[in-house]
Design an enzyme around this catalytic site. Structure first.
Site, PDB file in Angstrom:
ATOM      1  N   SER B  14      32.073  44.616  26.806  1.00  0.00           N
ATOM      2  CA  SER B  14      30.982  44.505  25.829  1.00  0.00           C
ATOM      3  C   SER B  14      29.908  43.590  26.403  1.00  0.00           C
ATOM      4  O   SER B  14      29.463  43.797  27.538  1.00  0.00           O
ATOM      5  CB  SER B  14      31.547  44.014  24.504  1.00  0.00           C
ATOM      6  N   HIS B  41      30.005  48.783  25.476  1.00  0.00           N
ATOM      7  CA  HIS B  41      29.150  48.763  24.288  1.00  0.00           C
ATOM      8  C   HIS B  41      27.688  48.693  24.709  1.00  0.00           C
ATOM      9  O   HIS B  41      27.328  47.875  25.551  1.00  0.00           O
ATOM     10  CB  HIS B  41      29.462  47.549  23.410  1.00  0.00           C
ATOM     11  N   ASP B 134      36.957  44.071  19.846  1.00  0.00           N
ATOM     12  CA  ASP B 134      37.272  45.481  20.071  1.00  0.00           C
ATOM     13  C   ASP B 134      38.180  45.571  21.300  1.00  0.00           C
ATOM     14  O   ASP B 134      38.008  44.827  22.263  1.00  0.00           O
ATOM     15  CB  ASP B 134      35.971  46.271  20.301  1.00  0.00           C
TER      16      ASP B 134
END
Lengths: 281, 189
Positions: B14, B41, B134
């Site tokens: 991310s 992401h 996540d």
């Protein structure tokens, strides 16, 4: 878990999912057997956890014997995430390349297949209005999920999404002020009633229902990605039969007809935007 | 390690991930026998710039995963922005526009959990830098199904929240710097 246990668990889950989908089809007529498996499995496992059930056979029992429960979870099996002017360049291309051709026809019929909560249907209605196509145009917006269809018909959306939609609208070549197309309520907006006058909302299941006749354009975005290749072929076949000669087909940005058995029946108008046109036989 | 063979590697990253991946992925040997599948992401409005850039600097081919594409060694696949990436039993990709999971689409958990079903103990899962959690559920499932869990050293990671969260969620096998992760993967040639 030990390796063999895992293999067995995954194998058994696969079998139980197949049985469950068969049971839903036999009992209720909704056919998810041709859906991409990893996705439908996630949705089912999610519902199983929410219902606090410990295995798929229990879930199957509950679905078979508790009609209310089935209809409560059914909406979760379809994807209802959409936005107005999703992928603005798609709408820009429609505006520039497709609408000018459609305008020459005495009457236009457009089918939004799998319209979900209707955001893209109203995007089309705005586009048509701005391009001066207000009479002799009919938009058929269909979905198998009656709950989302009712929402689509209402045309009420959370106010929190308006910023994003306005941005999309502008990038899609919007020529007016986006705020003219809705009225604000407390935490939601209501789509202007004038945009609804050419739209008919109807229940239609792409997997189990038939041809929707003589369309000049079919829009079906981010629906085919949930289907297996076989079901994709079947549904694109349905579109071939539902389009008039030289009719247009618009798909989602990650969808293509290139590998489909009907590919040779179309020419590509804008490959990047996944806009195709049916060839004359 | 060499006695065990792996069929696929899934990577989740991310915040700080673009830089980390730009450092890690070029290290990977072109004859690496397993495909690499990545969720990074991104902003929903991003284009294909990242995969094009990485394809230029990597020895392996880098591309966005297409729906129904057959997963093959020699490639580093990226989840397209704004789509979840899932792996099917027949070792093809599928895409989904479902709700965000842990505020993310693509979601690392979705990729990892479906990959664990398909590859079981022959899967390597890796969590790199990021500012959310996540991937923690996903890496937990990979471990539960007998796969291998590798996490970027939180001390090295630009943002340590995601690696730390992964380490908390399961008993990871290796905590390594990006250089070491590169060496680790290249030993499977």
């Amino acid at each position: 878990m030990k390796g063999q246990c895992v293999d067995q668990q995954v194998e058994n889950e696969e079998i139980e999912i197949s049985l469950l989908l068969e049971a839903i089809y036999l009992k209720y007529g909704y056919d998810f057997r041709g859906y991409a498996r990893a996705h439908i499995k996630r949705r089912i496992m999610h519902q199983m956890a929410l219902a606090d059930l410990s295995n798929l056979s229990e879930l199957q029992h509950k679905i078979l014997y508790d009609r209310g429960f089935f209809y409560k979870i059914l909406p979760d099996f379809s994807i209802n995430v959409t936005e107005m002017f999703r992928d603005p360049s798609f709408y820009m291309t429609l505006r520039r390349e497709v609408i000018p051709i459609l305008k020459k026809y005495p009457a236009i019929k457009i089918w939004h297949a799998g319209c979900s909560t209707g955001e893209e249907v109203y995007s089309m209605a705005i586009l048509l209005q701005e391009e001066g196509v207000t009479d002799n145009v009919q938009i058929y917006a269909t979905d198998f999920n009656e709950a989302v269809l009712a929402q689509a018909q209402q045309g009420i959306y959370p106010i929190s999404s308006i910023k994003e939609y306005t941005y999309n609208y502008q990038r899609a070549g919007g020529s007016g002020s986006f705020a003219d197309y809705y009225t604000s309520q407390i935490d939601s907006v209501k789509i202007d009633a004038s945009l609804k006058k050419n739209i008919v909302f109807a229940d239609h299941n792409l997997v189990t229902d038939g041809v929707f006749g003589e369309m000049n354009m079919i829009i079906c975005r981010n629906v085919l990605i949930y289907f297996t290749r076989k079901l994709q072929n079947q549904v694109i076949g349905l579109f071939v039969d539902s389009l008039c000669p030289r009719g247009f087909l618009g798909l989602g940005s990650k969808e293509t007809i290139r590998f489909c058995e009907h590919a040779h029946k179309f020419e590509s108008i804008a490959e990047e935007e996944k806009i195709y046109r049916k060839l004359i036989k | 390690m060499k006695t065990m063979s792996y069929e696929a590697v899934v990577i989740g990253a991310s915040a700080g991930g673009v830089e980390a991946l730009s450092k890690l992925l070029p290290l990977l040997h072109p004859r690496l026998p397993m495909p690499i599948i990545v969720v990074q992401h991104m902003s929903t409005r991003s284009d294909h710039y990242l995969t094009q850039y990485l394809d230029r600097i990597c020895q392996l081919s880098v591309k966005e995963a297409d729906e129904k594409e057959i997963i093959s060694p020699g490639f580093i696949y990226f989840a397209p922005s704004n789509y979840h990436l899932l792996i099917e039993m027949d070792r093809t990709f599928s895409l989904a526009v479902d709700e965000r999971v842990s505020f993310s689409r693509p979601s690392i958990d979705v990729l990892f959990e479906t990959a664990a079903d398909v590859y079981g103990r022959s899967l390597i899962g890796m969590i790199l830098t990021g500012a959310n959690s996540d991937g923690s559920r996903g890496i937990h499932k990979i471990k539960q199904y007998g796969g291998l869990a590798v996490v970027q050293d939180p001390l090295e990671a630009e943002i340590d929240k995601m690696p730390k969260s992964a380490i908390q969620s399961t008993e990871v096998d290796y905590i390594l710097s990006l250089d070491k992760i590169g060496e680790f993967l290249n030993q499977f040639i």
